[in-house]
Design a protein around this motif. Sequence first.
Motif, PDB file in Angstrom:
ATOM      1  N   ARG A 125      42.721  76.026  60.604  1.00 44.08           N
ATOM      2  CA  ARG A 125      43.236  75.332  59.419  1.00 44.08           C
ATOM      3  C   ARG A 125      44.531  75.971  58.940  1.00 44.08           C
ATOM      4  O   ARG A 125      44.736  77.183  59.058  1.00 44.08           O
ATOM      5  CB  ARG A 125      42.204  75.400  58.296  1.00 44.08           C
ATOM      6  N   ASN A 126      45.380  75.141  58.371  1.00 45.02           N
ATOM      7  CA  ASN A 126      46.608  75.623  57.732  1.00 45.02           C
ATOM      8  C   ASN A 126      46.359  75.631  56.231  1.00 45.02           C
ATOM      9  O   ASN A 126      46.375  74.587  55.577  1.00 45.02           O
ATOM     10  CB  ASN A 126      47.784  74.710  58.072  1.00 45.02           C
ATOM     11  N   ILE A 127      46.135  76.830  55.671  1.00 45.00           N
ATOM     12  CA  ILE A 127      45.838  76.912  54.246  1.00 45.00           C
ATOM     13  C   ILE A 127      47.100  77.121  53.415  1.00 45.00           C
ATOM     14  O   ILE A 127      47.028  77.275  52.196  1.00 45.00           O
ATOM     15  CB  ILE A 127      44.819  78.026  53.949  1.00 45.00           C
ATOM     16  N   GLY A 128      48.250  77.152  54.079  1.00 40.71           N
ATOM     17  CA  GLY A 128      49.505  77.243  53.344  1.00 40.71           C
ATOM     18  C   GLY A 128      50.089  78.636  53.289  1.00 40.71           C
ATOM     19  O   GLY A 128      50.654  79.030  52.269  1.00 40.71           O
ATOM     20  N   LEU A 129      49.970  79.385  54.382  1.00 42.46           N
ATOM     21  CA  LEU A 129      50.540  80.727  54.448  1.00 42.46           C
ATOM     22  C   LEU A 129      51.696  80.799  55.446  1.00 42.46           C
ATOM     23  O   LEU A 129      51.999  81.855  55.976  1.00 42.46           O
ATOM     24  CB  LEU A 129      49.452  81.741  54.851  1.00 42.46           C
ATOM     25  N   TYR A 130      52.335  79.675  55.677  1.00 39.74           N
ATOM     26  CA  TYR A 130      53.502  79.637  56.572  1.00 39.74           C
ATOM     27  C   TYR A 130      54.592  78.819  55.912  1.00 39.74           C
ATOM     28  O   TYR A 130      54.400  77.645  55.594  1.00 39.74           O
ATOM     29  CB  TYR A 130      53.102  79.028  57.922  1.00 39.74           C
ATOM     30  N   ASP A 131      55.738  79.467  55.678  1.00 42.53           N
ATOM     31  CA  ASP A 131      56.860  78.723  55.107  1.00 42.53           C
ATOM     32  C   ASP A 131      58.094  78.767  55.998  1.00 42.53           C
ATOM     33  O   ASP A 131      59.139  78.230  55.639  1.00 42.53           O
ATOM     34  CB  ASP A 131      57.195  79.224  53.700  1.00 42.53           C
ATOM     35  N   GLY A 132      57.957  79.427  57.164  1.00 47.80           N
ATOM     36  CA  GLY A 132      59.062  79.476  58.114  1.00 47.80           C
ATOM     37  C   GLY A 132      60.197  80.378  57.697  1.00 47.80           C
ATOM     38  O   GLY A 132      61.207  80.475  58.393  1.00 47.80           O
ATOM     39  N   GLN A 133      60.045  81.061  56.555  1.00 46.09           N
ATOM     40  CA  GLN A 133      61.106  81.939  56.056  1.00 46.09           C
ATOM     41  C   GLN A 133      60.548  83.344  55.847  1.00 46.09           C
ATOM     42  O   GLN A 133      60.557  84.165  56.753  1.00 46.09           O
ATOM     43  CB  GLN A 133      61.685  81.362  54.771  1.00 46.09           C
ATOM     44  N   ALA A 134      60.036  83.600  54.652  1.00 43.32           N
ATOM     45  CA  ALA A 134      59.450  84.925  54.405  1.00 43.32           C
ATOM     46  C   ALA A 134      58.138  85.081  55.162  1.00 43.32           C
ATOM     47  O   ALA A 134      57.825  86.153  55.673  1.00 43.32           O
ATOM     48  CB  ALA A 134      59.225  85.112  52.903  1.00 43.32           C
ATOM     49  N   LEU A 135      57.386  84.001  55.229  1.00 45.79           N
ATOM     50  CA  LEU A 135      56.110  84.011  55.952  1.00 45.79           C
ATOM     51  C   LEU A 135      56.320  83.252  57.255  1.00 45.79           C
ATOM     52  O   LEU A 135      56.332  82.025  57.290  1.00 45.79           O
ATOM     53  CB  LEU A 135      55.020  83.353  55.094  1.00 45.79           C
ATOM     54  N   ASP A 144      54.757  83.769  60.488  1.00 46.43           N
ATOM     55  CA  ASP A 144      53.753  83.704  61.559  1.00 46.43           C
ATOM     56  C   ASP A 144      53.257  82.264  61.649  1.00 46.43           C
ATOM     57  O   ASP A 144      52.576  81.767  60.750  1.00 46.43           O
ATOM     58  CB  ASP A 144      52.609  84.665  61.251  1.00 46.43           C
ATOM     59  N   SER A 145      53.574  81.595  62.728  1.00 45.46           N
ATOM     60  CA  SER A 145      53.217  80.177  62.876  1.00 45.46           C
ATOM     61  C   SER A 145      51.795  79.975  63.368  1.00 45.46           C
ATOM     62  O   SER A 145      51.364  78.846  63.598  1.00 45.46           O
ATOM     63  CB  SER A 145      54.194  79.490  63.831  1.00 45.46           C
ATOM     64  N   PHE A 161      45.317  78.856  61.409  1.00 45.76           N
ATOM     65  CA  PHE A 161      44.633  80.069  61.820  1.00 45.76           C
ATOM     66  C   PHE A 161      43.130  79.798  61.866  1.00 45.76           C
ATOM     67  O   PHE A 161      42.641  78.843  61.270  1.00 45.76           O
ATOM     68  CB  PHE A 161      44.922  81.217  60.853  1.00 45.76           C
ATOM     69  N   LYS A 162      42.450  80.654  62.559  1.00 42.78           N
ATOM     70  CA  LYS A 162      40.998  80.514  62.715  1.00 42.78           C
ATOM     71  C   LYS A 162      40.288  80.627  61.369  1.00 42.78           C
ATOM     72  O   LYS A 162      40.662  81.437  60.520  1.00 42.78           O
ATOM     73  CB  LYS A 162      40.497  81.610  63.662  1.00 42.78           C
TER      74      LYS A 162
END
Length: 325
Positions: free
Chosen positions: A213-223, A225-226, A241-242
């Motif tokens: 699931r993508n819980i919203g911890l990827y912004d392509g900038q500061a965060l 890890d895809s 992520f798992k």
Amino acid sequence: MSRWAGRLLTIGMALGIGSTAFVPVPVPPADQAALGEWLFFDPILSRSRTISCASCHQPAFAFADTSAVSRGERGRLGKRNTPSAMNVRLQANFFWDGRATTLEEQALLPIANPLEMDLPLGQAVQRLNHSRLYRVSFERVFGEAPTQQNLARALAAFERTLETNQSPLDEWRLSDNDAAVSDAAKRGFALFEGKARCVQCHFGPDFNSAEFRNIGLYDGQALIDSGRAALTKKSVDVGKFKVGPLRNVALTAPYMHNGMFKTLGQVLDFYNDPSKVVPNALNRDPLLAKPLGLTKQEKQDLESFLLTLTDKRFLIRNPPATLSR
């Protein structure tokens, strides 16, 4: 000393240096799990013979680590938080991105990883064959000398023994002991299955699922890890992520794949309104598109419920943490 830590002999107390060294008992183990336990605690599987699986998967913390990311050989930092090695028997995939689909496959990858134990598998097997104790042990257990295959089988067999099912929640739900958990925890359980929507991702005996699931911890900038997308190269997997198990979750801080949250309170604050923490997240799961609207009391009740997932063997040594943010 715990059953698992029995493989470690504390010599630092005698020497005044506070260190530990692996000292196998002289009697070879009689089964795969016992042999795997030896190997799990023995630094023989790392390049410098200073790091074992248990260095990052610490028994006192439900076989997880207390750092956001663990240090491997030569002090190198890993890239993701170390998950618990407990309650893995029923899991369908392993690592945050699901790169391994069997425990046997999972067991070998950290040994060869340059950021972890940094020992090529061929050299690891060679070391085991050069050890009279391990040669005898593998012959006794597998009827053959150490190989990559039976090394993986032994480690996986030990990990399969690390199951927990004697938590206060189990006593309440399975043994019908209404006094096993507090009223706050019972309210938290109702929220877990209802308003907080946790059960849509965390369910079953270990409170997890086989999903990513993508819980919203990827912004392509500061965060950056895809997640699973780095493995699959699929845009649909960006930020996924798992979904890990929640058993013993009170012991496994810090949380998330990058260890960004130090407490369960911070985790619940995040889920209550993810956009406040990562406002520019990409492809956040629709389940988290809107704030949950949990009150302070409801978040405390949810945390009380999560504390009931701690197995009783840990409660003896580690009483539940105080509610904190």
